[in-house]
Motif scaffolding. Sequence first.
Motif, PDB file in Angstrom:
ATOM      1  N   LEU A 146       0.848  -1.194   0.000  1.00  0.00           N
ATOM      2  CA  LEU A 146       0.000   0.000   0.000  1.00  0.00           C
ATOM      3  C   LEU A 146       0.880   1.239   0.000  1.00  0.00           C
ATOM      4  O   LEU A 146       1.830   1.325   0.777  1.00  0.00           O
ATOM      5  CB  LEU A 146      -0.900   0.020   1.236  1.00  0.00           C
ATOM      6  CG  LEU A 146      -1.869  -1.141   1.421  1.00  0.00           C
ATOM      7  CD1 LEU A 146      -2.672  -0.945   2.698  1.00  0.00           C
ATOM      8  CD2 LEU A 146      -2.791  -1.290   0.222  1.00  0.00           C
ATOM      9  N   ALA A 147       0.591   2.169  -0.880  1.00  0.00           N
ATOM     10  CA  ALA A 147       1.201   3.493  -0.779  1.00  0.00           C
ATOM     11  C   ALA A 147       0.619   4.142   0.469  1.00  0.00           C
ATOM     12  O   ALA A 147      -0.592   4.110   0.685  1.00  0.00           O
ATOM     13  CB  ALA A 147       0.890   4.320  -2.011  1.00  0.00           C
ATOM     14  N   LEU A 148       1.468   4.707   1.310  1.00  0.00           N
ATOM     15  CA  LEU A 148       1.015   5.223   2.599  1.00  0.00           C
ATOM     16  C   LEU A 148       1.655   6.569   2.882  1.00  0.00           C
ATOM     17  O   LEU A 148       2.881   6.697   2.905  1.00  0.00           O
ATOM     18  CB  LEU A 148       1.377   4.237   3.712  1.00  0.00           C
ATOM     19  CG  LEU A 148       0.962   4.600   5.130  1.00  0.00           C
ATOM     20  CD1 LEU A 148      -0.553   4.628   5.264  1.00  0.00           C
ATOM     21  CD2 LEU A 148       1.553   3.599   6.133  1.00  0.00           C
ATOM     22  N   SER A 149       0.811   7.574   3.093  1.00  0.00           N
ATOM     23  CA  SER A 149       1.283   8.918   3.413  1.00  0.00           C
ATOM     24  C   SER A 149       0.396   9.492   4.503  1.00  0.00           C
ATOM     25  O   SER A 149      -0.729   9.018   4.718  1.00  0.00           O
ATOM     26  CB  SER A 149       1.250   9.804   2.163  1.00  0.00           C
ATOM     27  OG  SER A 149       1.848  11.058   2.413  1.00  0.00           O
ATOM     28  N   SER A 150       0.870  10.485   5.205  1.00  0.00           N
ATOM     29  CA  SER A 150       0.105  11.053   6.318  1.00  0.00           C
ATOM     30  C   SER A 150      -1.211  11.664   5.847  1.00  0.00           C
ATOM     31  O   SER A 150      -1.308  12.212   4.756  1.00  0.00           O
ATOM     32  CB  SER A 150       0.941  12.116   7.045  1.00  0.00           C
ATOM     33  OG  SER A 150       1.366  13.117   6.138  1.00  0.00           O
ATOM     34  N   ALA A 151      -2.226  11.560   6.692  1.00  0.00           N
ATOM     35  CA  ALA A 151      -3.577  12.029   6.362  1.00  0.00           C
ATOM     36  C   ALA A 151      -3.708  13.520   6.656  1.00  0.00           C
ATOM     37  O   ALA A 151      -4.355  13.937   7.621  1.00  0.00           O
ATOM     38  CB  ALA A 151      -4.621  11.235   7.136  1.00  0.00           C
ATOM     39  N   ASN A 152      -3.087  14.317   5.822  1.00  0.00           N
ATOM     40  CA  ASN A 152      -3.160  15.766   5.957  1.00  0.00           C
ATOM     41  C   ASN A 152      -2.725  16.404   4.644  1.00  0.00           C
ATOM     42  O   ASN A 152      -2.059  15.771   3.823  1.00  0.00           O
ATOM     43  CB  ASN A 152      -2.257  16.265   7.097  1.00  0.00           C
ATOM     44  CG  ASN A 152      -0.817  15.811   6.948  1.00  0.00           C
ATOM     45  OD1 ASN A 152      -0.455  14.712   7.370  1.00  0.00           O
ATOM     46  ND2 ASN A 152       0.007  16.636   6.318  1.00  0.00           N
ATOM     47  N   ILE A 153      -3.119  17.645   4.465  1.00  0.00           N
ATOM     48  CA  ILE A 153      -2.593  18.398   3.336  1.00  0.00           C
ATOM     49  C   ILE A 153      -1.091  18.571   3.553  1.00  0.00           C
ATOM     50  O   ILE A 153      -0.637  18.764   4.674  1.00  0.00           O
ATOM     51  CB  ILE A 153      -3.270  19.790   3.240  1.00  0.00           C
ATOM     52  CG1 ILE A 153      -4.782  19.628   3.000  1.00  0.00           C
ATOM     53  CG2 ILE A 153      -2.644  20.623   2.126  1.00  0.00           C
ATOM     54  CD1 ILE A 153      -5.149  18.986   1.679  1.00  0.00           C
ATOM     55  N   SER A 154      -0.329  18.467   2.485  1.00  0.00           N
ATOM     56  CA  SER A 154       1.124  18.562   2.590  1.00  0.00           C
ATOM     57  C   SER A 154       1.542  19.819   3.345  1.00  0.00           C
ATOM     58  O   SER A 154       1.027  20.909   3.089  1.00  0.00           O
ATOM     59  CB  SER A 154       1.731  18.573   1.191  1.00  0.00           C
ATOM     60  OG  SER A 154       3.126  18.466   1.249  1.00  0.00           O
ATOM     61  N   SER A 155       2.422  19.661   4.301  1.00  0.00           N
ATOM     62  CA  SER A 155       2.989  20.707   5.162  1.00  0.00           C
ATOM     63  C   SER A 155       2.100  21.045   6.352  1.00  0.00           C
ATOM     64  O   SER A 155       2.517  21.783   7.249  1.00  0.00           O
ATOM     65  CB  SER A 155       3.312  21.995   4.399  1.00  0.00           C
ATOM     66  OG  SER A 155       2.158  22.766   4.161  1.00  0.00           O
ATOM     67  N   GLU A 156       0.867  20.517   6.398  1.00  0.00           N
ATOM     68  CA  GLU A 156       0.020  20.749   7.564  1.00  0.00           C
ATOM     69  C   GLU A 156       0.373  19.775   8.681  1.00  0.00           C
ATOM     70  O   GLU A 156       1.069  18.777   8.471  1.00  0.00           O
ATOM     71  CB  GLU A 156      -1.464  20.610   7.196  1.00  0.00           C
ATOM     72  CG  GLU A 156      -2.008  21.756   6.362  1.00  0.00           C
ATOM     73  CD  GLU A 156      -3.507  21.653   6.141  1.00  0.00           C
ATOM     74  OE1 GLU A 156      -4.118  20.644   6.581  1.00  0.00           O
ATOM     75  OE2 GLU A 156      -4.075  22.570   5.525  1.00  0.00           O
TER      76      GLU A 156
END
Length: 228
Positions: A146-156
């Motif tokens: 799974l591609a996984l990234s933080s659940a926020n707009i980038s830089s937030e």
Amino acid sequence: MKKVISVYLKSICEESTNALNEKAVEVAYSTLTKAGVVAVPTDTIYGIAGLAQNNDVIDRIYRIKDRDKAKPIAICVSEIDEFYKWSKVTVPHSLLTDLLPGPVTVVFERSPALNNRLNPGTKLVGIRIPNNEFIRTVCRLCNSPLALSSANISSETSCISVEEFQHLWPSLDAVFDGGILKETDPNRLGSTVINLSVSGFYKIIREGCAFSNVKHILENKYSLKEMT
């Protein structure tokens, strides 16, 4: 957008323990295998996930986060053995078992099996095995990273509850609520990211929430040297 689905159910026998919500697992698996993008709890902060081998899914994750495509996205797998399929491992298997599952992202050179549209600007890939039964179970069922990234707009600011990224819900196919995650990563630092792509050396890319423990293991148990 589907309703928010609780990841855990209280045990009938023991109120202090939580069991995985089988319906949540089923919905997550079904959504992801139909090229959906979902929000999931990890062992640090909430993340956005989708099939890493699907180009449309990767594009959606970048759009949802308003993220610069030059910034790479990590992948999540369920077992250490999967590292050998998706990357070129340079360390002993035991080192990986000392770090994972846990709040650590390990960076190796990517293997040809990994989607070449994922992070095309680098030959490296970060791989995670969160110490979270829900995401590991779903990943195992999908039989795909799974591609996984933080659940926020980038830089937030990163999020430790689903309510904190409520503005992203309309862009997601499902949101899975694992409760407030502040006990595992109170400072919202996210995973410790370490580059182990060069045999005998390590480089800390992001200190994250497990920095001291990771550094101790790498240096004292495996005699790795820090890259300058």
